[in-house]
Motif scaffolding. Structure first.
Motif, PDB file in Angstrom:
ATOM      1  N   SER A   6      12.929  82.940 -55.738  1.00 32.99           N
ATOM      2  CA  SER A   6      11.665  82.599 -55.478  1.00 32.99           C
ATOM      3  C   SER A   6      10.869  83.680 -55.108  1.00 32.99           C
ATOM      4  O   SER A   6       9.804  83.882 -55.123  1.00 32.99           O
ATOM      5  N   TYR A  11      -0.732  80.272 -48.348  1.00 35.79           N
ATOM      6  CA  TYR A  11       0.440  80.615 -49.281  1.00 35.79           C
ATOM      7  C   TYR A  11      -0.125  81.472 -50.552  1.00 35.79           C
ATOM      8  O   TYR A  11      -1.093  80.998 -51.050  1.00 35.79           O
ATOM      9  N   ALA A  29       6.989  75.263 -49.861  1.00 35.39           N
ATOM     10  CA  ALA A  29       6.771  76.004 -48.705  1.00 35.39           C
ATOM     11  C   ALA A  29       6.554  75.259 -47.659  1.00 35.39           C
ATOM     12  O   ALA A  29       6.897  75.599 -46.319  1.00 35.39           O
ATOM     13  N   GLU A  62       9.584  72.103 -46.899  1.00 38.43           N
ATOM     14  CA  GLU A  62      11.059  72.299 -46.970  1.00 38.43           C
ATOM     15  C   GLU A  62      11.592  72.170 -45.531  1.00 38.43           C
ATOM     16  O   GLU A  62      12.802  71.766 -45.456  1.00 38.43           O
ATOM     17  N   SER A 115       3.903  76.135 -53.143  1.00 37.20           N
ATOM     18  CA  SER A 115       3.319  76.049 -51.790  1.00 37.20           C
ATOM     19  C   SER A 115       3.516  74.752 -51.427  1.00 37.20           C
ATOM     20  O   SER A 115       3.810  74.820 -50.046  1.00 37.20           O
TER      21      SER A 115
END
Length: 247
Positions: A216, A31, A61, A64, A58
């Motif tokens: 984002s 990430y 990410a 999620e 991160s």
């Protein structure tokens, strides 16, 4: 140290959590912050903040697409520990009527709620505040986790899912701050955001204030809204470079 100095110390990237993991935790492998967002943080603030936002984003990410895995993760534990420490330091100087009540409506999505709360506690500056997480009858661990935070954080849980507007209004009825700040739980805030957000309200002709809002990917979503004479509205600066001086 006075409580504000403690809070500022805790808000410095690199502070140790007291566990075996340093704060902020290193970003998940693979990430990196989007270039536009990294440039914005480095331009508007200092490069030292990049580690914090890389870590928070991160974590989002990573989990999620599988939010159920987050609740039992080391990342969740780290965020809870960090929030408890910062919240306790802030509580020492809050007083009976803080400058602001930050009302954070939530329905499930503990991942977003916890990263939002931590970002608020890291960056709010010198203003005093309380955080009311308005839990709209979540079925995940939101109630359990938020109830453990203590300090300036507290839980307002609905007995049934009342919907966004009713949930916000119910929390506002219990707010003690001079100013109400409504903050979506999928937002990560940046350094000194609260001080800058409420500063215009010292002018008695100003009743409402909003933030510059980035997506984002680092692109500008809006730098305020324009309301026209027919009642319609539009975003100011949508998809523009957020570092331009007009924004």
């Amino acid at each position: 140290q006075d409580p504000l100095s403690v809070a500022r110390t805790l808000a410095t990237p690199g502070f140790e959590t007291g566990t075996d993991r340093a704060w902020p935790p290193v970003s998940s492998a693979g990430y990196t912050l989007p270039d536009a967002l990294r440039r914005f943080i480095g331009t508007e603030f200092t490069p030292g903040w990049i580690a914090l936002y890389s870590s928070l984003m991160s974590t989002i990410a990573r989990f999620e697409d599988s939010p159920g895995d987050f609740e039992a993760s080391a990342e969740c534990s780290d965020l809870i520990d960090r929030a408890r420490a910062l919240s306790a330091a802030r509580a020492a100087r809050m007083g009976n009527r803080p400058d602001a009540s930050i009302i954070l409506p939530a329905f499930n999505n503990l991942l977003y709620t916890l990263t939002a709360v931590v970002s608020v506690l890291e960056t709010a500056g010198s203003s005093t505040f309380e955080i009311i997480v308005a839990d709209d009858a979540s079925t995940d661990a939101t109630e359990e986790v938020v109830a453990r935070l203590g300090g300036v954080g507290r839980l307002k849980r609905a007995a049934f899912n009342a919907g966004f507007l009713n949930n916000c209004n119910a929390a506002a009825k219990e707010a003690r701050g001079r100013i109400f700040v409504f903050l979506n739980n999928d937002v990560i805030v940046m350094p000194n955001w609260l001080d800058m957000l409420i500063a215009p309200l010292s002018d008695t002709g100003v009743g409402l204030s909003g933030s510059r809002l980035l997506g984002s990917d680092g692109r500008l979503q809006e730098a305020g809204g324009v309301f026209w004479s027919d009642g319609s509205a539009s975003n100011f600066g949508r998809d523009a470079d957020a570092t331009l001086p007009e924004y």
